[in-house]
Motif scaffolding. Structure first.
Motif, short mmCIF file in Angstrom:
data_model
loop_
_atom_site.label_atom_id
_atom_site.label_comp_id
_atom_site.label_asym_id
_atom_site.label_seq_id
_atom_site.Cartn_x
_atom_site.Cartn_y
_atom_site.Cartn_z
N ASN A 100 0.89 -0.99 -0.30
CA ASN A 100 0.17 0.26 0.02
C ASN A 100 1.07 1.32 0.16
O ASN A 100 1.83 1.05 1.03
CB ASN A 100 -0.86 0.08 0.94
N GLN A 130 -4.22 6.27 -4.77
CA GLN A 130 -4.25 5.19 -3.96
C GLN A 130 -3.06 4.55 -5.35
O GLN A 130 -3.75 4.37 -6.37
CB GLN A 130 -5.31 4.39 -3.97
N LEU A 189 -2.20 1.04 -5.12
CA LEU A 189 -1.78 -0.89 -3.86
C LEU A 189 -2.23 -1.94 -5.14
O LEU A 189 -1.89 -1.74 -6.72
CB LEU A 189 -3.90 0.16 -3.82
N ASN A 199 -4.19 -4.06 -5.37
CA ASN A 199 -5.60 -4.72 -5.01
C ASN A 199 -5.83 -5.77 -4.39
O ASN A 199 -6.93 -5.83 -4.01
CB ASN A 199 -6.84 -4.01 -6.58
N HIS A 202 -4.19 -6.41 -1.20
CA HIS A 202 -3.97 -5.66 0.32
C HIS A 202 -5.51 -5.88 0.80
O HIS A 202 -5.88 -5.22 -0.19
CB HIS A 202 -3.30 -4.31 0.26
N ASP A 211 -7.05 -2.94 1.96
CA ASP A 211 -7.71 -2.00 1.74
C ASP A 211 -8.10 -2.26 -0.07
O ASP A 211 -9.26 -1.83 -0.49
CB ASP A 211 -6.79 -0.46 1.18
N HIS A 250 -10.79 3.10 -1.98
CA HIS A 250 -9.26 2.66 -1.46
C HIS A 250 -8.73 2.19 -2.55
O HIS A 250 -7.46 1.47 -2.56
CB HIS A 250 -9.89 1.90 -0.30
N ARG A 251 -8.73 1.56 -3.37
CA ARG A 251 -8.26 0.73 -5.02
C ARG A 251 -7.29 1.73 -5.55
O ARG A 251 -7.82 2.81 -5.87
CB ARG A 251 -9.10 -0.10 -5.72
N SER A 252 -6.37 0.96 -6.43
CA SER A 252 -5.10 1.78 -6.93
C SER A 252 -5.98 2.33 -8.16
O SER A 252 -6.98 2.42 -8.55
CB SER A 252 -5.11 0.78 -7.57
N TYR A 309 -8.62 9.16 -2.78
CA TYR A 309 -9.34 7.88 -2.05
C TYR A 309 -9.97 8.09 -1.10
O TYR A 309 -10.35 9.63 -1.10
CB TYR A 309 -7.52 8.03 -0.69
#
Length: 245
Positions: free
Chosen positions: A97, A122, A124, A126, A129, A131, A137-139, A143
């Motif tokens: 993250n 973000q 991440l 996906n 993680h 989130d 909250h995903r890439s 955010y």
């Protein structure tokens, strides 16, 4: 002789790899990471970059194993930006993250963290993680505020290109050349988005129209490269990402 030849080939390969990582500057852009040092950057609330931020062959790497005893922290630019087009590339390790945070007000007496004031795109894994199971909250998401319209993110370990365009209140974000978020900052609709988010009671969040750019230390391995920026001082184009920007 063979040993010397092999050594020379390895050195050449390393140079070629490093050169391949340094993309040419786009028209009108300047580099804000020289590929050799953390010049122009520092850990939030400090004067220099913590040792967790390493420069490796043209790449900026956050290494959590080297970030012990306060040697990490979000990495922020020395200067503030107002109307800008930020371009960079990132990749993450499995389960990682991180984030790209902008409009950060560095005032440690009032704000202990970059995310208390800055907006975040973000970064991440996906699938790995937790989130990744949370909406917004995903890439590629803005955010906790705006869900990306698609998810063109590449698999863990591969490089993703990012464009973040903040121009006179218009925010446009692209990932791998695909527009994923477009919104207007600071208008009534944006205030509604903030009011419905985890930031609703944070008085400094998204309150500043000029600020620093931060790369987030979330305790995981993350890499950045080819960090470039273009700024505007006047409103010649009023929307986000037209050709020629």
């Amino acid at each position: 002789m063979i040993k010397n030849i092999c050594t020379s080939l390895i050195i050449i390969l390393m140079i070629q790899t490093s050169n391949a990582q340094q993309a040419p500057l786009a028209k009108g852009f300047k580099s804000i990471f020289d590929g050799q040092s953390t010049t122009g950057w520092h850990s939030y609330g400090k004067t220099t970059a913590g040792s967790g931020w390493k420069v490796e062959e043209g790449v900026l790497h956050f290494d959590p194993t080297a970030a012990q005893n306060g040697q990490g922290g979000d990495l922020v630019t020395d200067v503030e930006y107002e109307n800008f087009h930020l371009k960079l590339e990132w990749k993450v390790a499995a389960n990682a993250n991180s984030g790209i945070i902008f409009y950060v007000k560095e005032d440690l007496a009032k704000f202990k963290n970059t995310y208390e004031t800055g907006l975040e795109m973000q970064v991440l894994d996906n699938e790995g993680h937790p989130d990744g199971k949370i909406e917004k909250h995903r890439s590629g998401d803005l955010y906790d505020l705006v869900k990306s319209t698609s998810e063109p993110v590449k698999p863990v370990g591969e490089w993703n290109s990012v464009d973040i365009v903040c121009k006179f209140g218009k925010l446009t974000m692209l990932m791998n050349g695909v527009k994923v978020v477009e919104t207007t900052l600071w208008d009534a609709n944006f205030k509604t988005l903030v009011a419905g988010s985890k930031f609703a009671s944070w008085p400094g969040f998204a309150a500043f129209k000029k600020g620093k750019i931060a790369l987030q230390d979330h305790g995981d391995h993350v890499w950045f490269r080819n960090i470039q920026i273009k700024e505007w001082n006047s409103m010649k184009i009023t929307t986000g990402c037209e050709a020629g920007m």
